[in-house]
Design an enzyme around this catalytic site. Structure first.
Site, short mmCIF file in Angstrom:
data_model
loop_
_atom_site.label_atom_id
_atom_site.label_comp_id
_atom_site.label_asym_id
_atom_site.label_seq_id
_atom_site.Cartn_x
_atom_site.Cartn_y
_atom_site.Cartn_z
N CYS A 8 0.83 -1.21 0.00
CA CYS A 8 0.00 0.00 0.00
C CYS A 8 0.87 1.27 0.00
CB CYS A 8 -1.00 -0.02 1.15
SG CYS A 8 -2.33 1.20 0.96
N HIS A 23 -3.60 -4.64 -0.23
CA HIS A 23 -3.22 -5.12 1.10
C HIS A 23 -3.15 -6.65 1.11
CE1 HIS A 23 -3.34 -1.43 3.56
NE2 HIS A 23 -4.22 -1.02 2.66
N GLU A 33 -2.32 -8.54 3.59
CA GLU A 33 -2.80 -9.07 4.87
C GLU A 33 -4.32 -9.05 4.98
OE1 GLU A 33 -2.72 -4.67 5.48
OE2 GLU A 33 -1.54 -6.15 4.37
#
EC number: 4.3.2.10
Length: 209
Positions: free
Chosen positions: A79, A188, A190
């Site tokens: 990001c 992202h 995660e």
């Protein structure tokens, strides 16, 4: 040990949990010396490029990151961490790390939607990834995999050879890029479920040539 850089960009705990889930040991640090001597580095982030660069410069993290890159340490940006590796950003007119030549641009504020109406900025939610060229970190990614995005700016590398994946949102933008021992995603990892964890796992065992 996977070193996760703390420069005030947020999402550190989420990334650390994902690394732990994959069976690796995370270490969150904002100490420049620890970053300089790390075996493997992830720099995530949620926030603005200008604030991120100011925090990094105050702590000497910017210089440590450049030294680690030049030393060939495997590095992964996520990001905002994908944006600040460029030369500069339109966000806050920030001068960035300059690890990959190029700039960061803002989405147009009034982008037409293919279905009619206007697309919202920031670009927020799930979207696809078109793999432009193979990379060890993208091994196993499928054509219909989707990833989670939250951003108003996107990287524009000078060298097309640095672009490994693109995403469409009103415009086609670079969402996965890399050079040498550095790879980065605008989305992202995660927060992107199994496809995100796959790329993260690939990074944790990646041995750049």
């Amino acid at each position: 040990m996977i070193t996760i850089v703390d420069y005030g960009g947020g999402n550190l705990t989420s990334v650390a949990r994902a690394v732990s889930f994959l069976g690796f040991t995370p270490c969150i640090t904002g100490d420049a010396d620890e970053i300089r001597t790390a075996d493997r580095i992830i720099f995530p982030g949620v926030g603005a490029a200008g604030a991120a660069m100011t925090a990094m410069e105050q702590g000497g993290i910017d210089l440590a990151m450049k030294e680690a890159f030049n030393a060939g340490v495997p590095m992964l940006g996520i990001c905002v961490g994908c944006q600040i590796i460029m030369d500069q950003s339109q966000e806050n007119d920030a001068v960035c790390l300059g690890l990959i030549p190029g700039e960061v641009r803002a989405f147009p504020q009034r982008m037409p939607s293919p279905e009619g109406g206007r697309l919202k900025v920031p670009h927020m939610g799930w979207n696809g990834l078109t793999v432009i060229r193979d990379h060890p970190l993208l091994q196993g990614v499928k054509k219909d995999d989707e990833f989670y995005f939250v951003h108003s700016y996107f990287p524009v590398p000078k060298d097309e050879g640095a672009v490994f994946g693109t995403t469409d949102y009103g415009v086609s933008f670079t969402s996965a890029l890399g050079m040498d021992n550095l790879f980065a995603t605008q989305f992202h990892l995660e927060k992107s479920g199994e496809p995100g964890l796959l790329i993260l796992k690939n990074f944790c065992v990646w041995k750049p040539c």
